[in-house]
Design an enzyme around this catalytic site. Structure first.
Site, PDB file in Angstrom:
ATOM      1  N   THR A  29       0.850  -1.192   0.000  1.00 54.88           N
ATOM      2  CA  THR A  29       0.000   0.000   0.000  1.00 54.88           C
ATOM      3  C   THR A  29       0.886   1.242   0.000  1.00 54.88           C
ATOM      4  OG1 THR A  29      -1.950   0.999   1.048  1.00 54.88           O
ATOM      5  CG2 THR A  29      -0.257   0.145   2.530  1.00 54.88           C
ATOM      6  N   ASN A  30       0.326   2.411   0.291  1.00 53.38           N
ATOM      7  CA  ASN A  30       1.086   3.659   0.338  1.00 53.38           C
ATOM      8  C   ASN A  30       0.497   4.546   1.434  1.00 53.38           C
ATOM      9  OD1 ASN A  30      -1.030   5.502  -0.864  1.00 53.38           O
ATOM     10  ND2 ASN A  30      -0.820   4.001  -2.503  1.00 53.38           N
ATOM     11  N   HIS A  31       1.099   5.732   1.618  1.00 50.09           N
ATOM     12  CA  HIS A  31       0.764   6.589   2.756  1.00 50.09           C
ATOM     13  C   HIS A  31      -0.419   7.524   2.523  1.00 50.09           C
ATOM     14  CE1 HIS A  31       3.885   5.575   5.580  1.00 50.09           C
ATOM     15  NE2 HIS A  31       4.813   5.689   4.647  1.00 50.09           N
TER      16      HIS A  31
END
Ligand code: C5P
Length: 221
Positions: A29-31
């Protein structure tokens, strides 16, 4: 924006990150916090639009009056958008969609071994580019998060994806995801505007005013 500038319009917005599963317990995933997309959903609803928010996992609550569809992966988000886009006048792609997913998702938890491991990745589909290509009547607003050459990269990204409008911003240590304020460089067909550092809520209001100016009149064919 002035009250009702999007009255009668249907808006579809993507927001948040996606999760690309490796196995039943792990994902990439990412932030992305989802804040920009949720602020845009609130601003569009406030301007009188009917809003569908297709959201990856976030800790945020849907703004009042906004219909939210929860998704996990980029493929789920693509499918959910295509289900509803036929009714839409405006599509805003504020999600940080994963560019790659694991080539395979294991049915069972992957066991560790003593040696190193390699991960094979495969490209996901570009949701906003597909909307722009297959639904040319829909006004598309995308985002570009760039570390270098932000203005040139933003202009090029708008052309490459065939978008009506794009909002670029600089990302990096000073400008991390999840921050409450931001500055944007907005590009459309025949115009550009810099929006000074402001809260995501204030920027969303300004973006919605620009979108409302760019959308074709309701009676135009
Ligand atoms: O190519 P890049 O990811 O930098 O483009 C960002 C823009 O494209 C954002 O508007 C994002 O929501 C959208 N996007 C998308 N589907 C993808 C990747 C990006 O809709 N698979």
């Amino acid at each position: 924006p002035a009250d009702g500038v999007l009255a009668g319009r249907q808006v579809v917005i993507t927001a948040g990150p996606t999760r690309e599963a490796l196995d039943p317990v792990r994902f990439i995933t990412n932030h992305s916090s989802g804040r920009m997309g949720y602020a845009l959903a609130a601003a569009c609803a406030g301007a009188g639009a009917r809003v569908t928010l297709v959201s990856g996992p976030t800790t945020l609550e849907a703004p009042p009056g906004v219909e939210r569809i929860d998704v996990q992966s980029a493929a789920d988000m693509h499918a959910a958008v295509m289900e509803v886009i036929g009714q839409a006048d405006i599509f805003i792609g504020a999600a940080a969609v994963a560019d790659y997913r694991p080539a395979t998702t294991a049915a069972d938890k992957i066991k560790k071994a003593d040696g190193d491991s390699q991960l094979a990745l495969t490209r996901t589909r570009d949701i906003i580019a597909d909307v722009a290509r297959d639904h040319p009547r829909v006004f598309t607003l995308g985002f570009a998060a760039e570390t270098t050459d932000m203005e040139a990269s933003t202009r090029a990204k708008r052309e490459r994806k065939g978008l009506s409008m794009i909002a670029g911003n600089v990302v990096g240590p000073e400008h991390a995801f999840g921050r409450e304020d931001n500055a944007l460089f907005v590009v459309w067909d025949g115009g550009e505007r810099s929006l000074a550092q402001a809260s995501k809520a204030a920027l969303a209001e300004q973006l919605v005013a620009l979108v409302a100016e760019g959308v074709r009149p309701i009676d135009a064919t």
